[in-house]
Design a protein around this motif. Structure first.
Motif, PDB file in Angstrom:
ATOM      1  N   ARG A  53       1.041  -1.148   0.038  1.00 55.09           N
ATOM      2  CA  ARG A  53       0.003   0.085  -0.074  1.00 55.09           C
ATOM      3  C   ARG A  53       0.920   1.250   0.016  1.00 55.09           C
ATOM      4  NH1 ARG A  53      -2.809  -0.734   4.678  1.00 55.09           N
ATOM      5  NH2 ARG A  53      -1.544   1.263   5.481  1.00 55.09           N
ATOM      6  N   TYR A  54       0.705   2.170  -1.002  1.00 50.47           N
ATOM      7  CA  TYR A  54       1.420   3.255  -1.114  1.00 50.47           C
ATOM      8  C   TYR A  54       0.704   4.549  -1.940  1.00 50.47           C
ATOM      9  CZ  TYR A  54       2.664   1.600  -5.716  1.00 50.47           C
ATOM     10  OH  TYR A  54       2.690   1.171  -7.028  1.00 50.47           O
ATOM     11  N   GLY A  55       0.963   5.616  -1.789  1.00 51.04           N
ATOM     12  CA  GLY A  55       0.378   6.902  -2.640  1.00 51.04           C
ATOM     13  C   GLY A  55      -1.227   6.944  -2.321  1.00 51.04           C
ATOM     14  N   GLY A  56      -1.704   6.548  -1.210  1.00 53.66           N
ATOM     15  CA  GLY A  56      -3.234   6.738  -1.091  1.00 53.66           C
ATOM     16  C   GLY A  56      -4.080   5.988  -1.626  1.00 53.66           C
ATOM     17  N   LYS A  57      -3.537   4.630  -2.330  1.00 49.00           N
ATOM     18  CA  LYS A  57      -3.984   3.723  -3.173  1.00 49.00           C
ATOM     19  C   LYS A  57      -4.517   2.642  -2.056  1.00 49.00           C
ATOM     20  CE  LYS A  57      -1.677   4.229  -7.169  1.00 49.00           C
ATOM     21  NZ  LYS A  57      -0.474   3.678  -8.238  1.00 49.00           N
ATOM     22  N   PRO A  58      -5.567   1.920  -2.245  1.00 50.68           N
ATOM     23  CA  PRO A  58      -5.798   0.926  -1.256  1.00 50.68           C
ATOM     24  C   PRO A  58      -4.852  -0.364  -1.620  1.00 50.68           C
ATOM     25  CG  PRO A  58      -7.325   0.753  -3.482  1.00 50.68           C
ATOM     26  CD  PRO A  58      -6.420   1.996  -3.541  1.00 50.68           C
ATOM     27  N   ALA A  59      -4.696  -1.285  -0.760  1.00 51.77           N
ATOM     28  CA  ALA A  59      -3.642  -2.360  -0.617  1.00 51.77           C
ATOM     29  C   ALA A  59      -3.725  -3.289  -1.956  1.00 51.77           C
ATOM     30  CB  ALA A  59      -3.623  -3.326   0.566  1.00 51.77           C
ATOM     31  N   GLN A  60      -2.956  -3.574  -2.676  1.00 54.41           N
ATOM     32  CA  GLN A  60      -2.637  -4.179  -3.841  1.00 54.41           C
ATOM     33  C   GLN A  60      -1.679  -5.487  -3.777  1.00 54.41           C
ATOM     34  OE1 GLN A  60      -0.705  -2.039  -7.072  1.00 54.41           O
ATOM     35  NE2 GLN A  60      -0.322  -0.544  -5.644  1.00 54.41           N
ATOM     36  N   PRO A  61      -1.835  -6.565  -4.500  1.00 56.45           N
ATOM     37  CA  PRO A  61      -0.870  -7.790  -4.586  1.00 56.45           C
ATOM     38  C   PRO A  61       0.175  -7.119  -4.881  1.00 56.45           C
ATOM     39  CG  PRO A  61      -3.126  -8.337  -5.520  1.00 56.45           C
ATOM     40  CD  PRO A  61      -3.200  -6.899  -5.353  1.00 56.45           C
ATOM     41  N   VAL A  62       1.394  -7.831  -3.986  1.00 57.89           N
ATOM     42  CA  VAL A  62       2.566  -6.957  -4.386  1.00 57.89           C
ATOM     43  C   VAL A  62       3.249  -7.409  -5.864  1.00 57.89           C
ATOM     44  CG1 VAL A  62       4.074  -8.823  -3.354  1.00 57.89           C
ATOM     45  CG2 VAL A  62       4.856  -6.650  -3.164  1.00 57.89           C
ATOM     46  N   ILE A  63       2.754  -8.559  -6.183  1.00 61.59           N
ATOM     47  CA  ILE A  63       3.367  -9.194  -7.497  1.00 61.59           C
ATOM     48  C   ILE A  63       1.926  -9.493  -8.269  1.00 61.59           C
ATOM     49  CG2 ILE A  63       4.735 -10.799  -8.737  1.00 61.59           C
ATOM     50  CD1 ILE A  63       6.518  -9.661  -6.829  1.00 61.59           C
ATOM     51  N   ARG A  64       1.787  -8.754  -9.434  1.00 65.54           N
ATOM     52  CA  ARG A  64       0.536  -8.930 -10.216  1.00 65.54           C
ATOM     53  C   ARG A  64      -0.724  -9.141  -9.724  1.00 65.54           C
ATOM     54  NH1 ARG A  64       4.170 -12.477 -14.177  1.00 65.54           N
ATOM     55  NH2 ARG A  64       3.079 -14.034 -13.020  1.00 65.54           N
ATOM     56  N   ASP A  65      -1.082 -10.235  -8.903  1.00 62.12           N
ATOM     57  CA  ASP A  65      -2.319 -10.456  -8.512  1.00 62.12           C
ATOM     58  C   ASP A  65      -2.022 -11.514  -7.205  1.00 62.12           C
ATOM     59  OD1 ASP A  65      -1.553 -13.318  -9.341  1.00 62.12           O
ATOM     60  OD2 ASP A  65      -2.504 -13.200 -11.398  1.00 62.12           O
ATOM     61  N   ILE A  66      -3.151 -11.954  -6.643  1.00 64.24           N
ATOM     62  CA  ILE A  66      -3.022 -12.484  -5.264  1.00 64.24           C
ATOM     63  C   ILE A  66      -2.298 -13.976  -5.396  1.00 64.24           C
ATOM     64  CG2 ILE A  66      -4.297 -13.804  -3.587  1.00 64.24           C
ATOM     65  CD1 ILE A  66      -6.402 -11.721  -3.861  1.00 64.24           C
ATOM     66  N   GLU A  67      -2.681 -14.695  -6.331  1.00 61.79           N
ATOM     67  CA  GLU A  67      -1.946 -15.878  -6.689  1.00 61.79           C
ATOM     68  C   GLU A  67      -0.480 -15.819  -6.855  1.00 61.79           C
ATOM     69  OE1 GLU A  67      -1.424 -19.404 -10.356  1.00 61.79           O
ATOM     70  OE2 GLU A  67      -3.242 -18.301 -10.157  1.00 61.79           O
ATOM     71  N   HIS A  68       0.182 -14.875  -7.443  1.00 64.26           N
ATOM     72  CA  HIS A  68       1.664 -14.584  -7.742  1.00 64.26           C
ATOM     73  C   HIS A  68       2.226 -13.930  -6.566  1.00 64.26           C
ATOM     74  CE1 HIS A  68       0.172 -15.513 -12.050  1.00 64.26           C
ATOM     75  NE2 HIS A  68       1.370 -15.926 -12.061  1.00 64.26           N
ATOM     76  N   SER A  69       1.377 -13.279  -5.659  1.00 64.53           N
ATOM     77  CA  SER A  69       1.923 -12.756  -4.465  1.00 64.53           C
ATOM     78  C   SER A  69       2.221 -13.605  -3.220  1.00 64.53           C
ATOM     79  CB  SER A  69       1.009 -11.423  -4.059  1.00 64.53           C
ATOM     80  OG  SER A  69       0.964 -10.536  -5.334  1.00 64.53           O
TER      81      SER A  69
END
Length: 182
Positions: A53-69
């Motif tokens: 999570r950064y720049g006021g954006k909601p949390a996102q998977p760190v690598i592409r999508d949940i499966e790859h993260s």
């Protein structure tokens, strides 16, 4: 050009990271700090799913999508002095090492994210007004005979689609260079 040697990377295992508070790092400059937070969730058998999570954006998977993260042996470091970068590296997805270097460019007021997939950790991170670079030594392994693989992020344009193989380090003029010693 300023070079900041980093004697030791802060290594956090997935299990140790998941059991405590989220990992956070302040990017940017001393006058313009931008927080970045990494959370590890769904820990089982030493693996966890990582969110950024950064720049006021909601949390996102760190690598592409949940499966790859979903990763094992994730290592996180907050690096640098006047200009800072965050490095996350681990076994994500199909058991192949992946990493992310995130920085904040005060000249463009934007975050710069470089994703990479190499067997080795970066040896240098270049941070400048025109963008950022991640330099990874090949050590004779990989798809090239060159000494280094360079990943580039051009300010205002994003990450180059292809990395560059080279035998020479990029010129340091116009960059703050963070050297990682392991």
């Amino acid at each position: 050009m300023r070079t900041f040697p980093m004697v030791v990377l802060l290594l956090l295992s997935a299990a140790a990271h998941a059991g405590g508070a989220p990992f956070s790092c302040e990017l940017g400059t001393a006058r313009d700090k931008r927080p970045v937070v990494v959370n590890a969730q769904d820990v089982e058998s030493g693996a966890a799913t990582y969110f950024l999570r950064y720049g006021g954006k909601p949390a996102q998977p760190v690598i592409r999508d949940i499966e790859h993260s979903r990763g094992l042996d994730a290592r996180l470091s907050c690096l640098g002095g006047k200009r800072r970068a965050m490095l996350l590296f681990g076994e994500f997805g199909a058991g192949y090492p992946h990493g992310v270097v995130l920085s904040y460019n005060p000249a463009t007021a934007a975050f710069e994210r470089i994703d990479f997939a190499e067997r080795a950790l970066p040896s240098r991170i270049y941070l400048g007004e025109r963008g950022s670079l991640v330099v990874i030594p090949t050590g004779g392994r990989g798809e090239t005979d060159a000494r280094y693989v360079v990943y580039r992020y051009a300010a205002g344009k994003g990450q180059d689609e292809e990395s560059e193989a080279t035998d020479e380090l990029p010129a340091a003029a116009g960059y703050t260079v963070i050297t990682l010693n392991r």
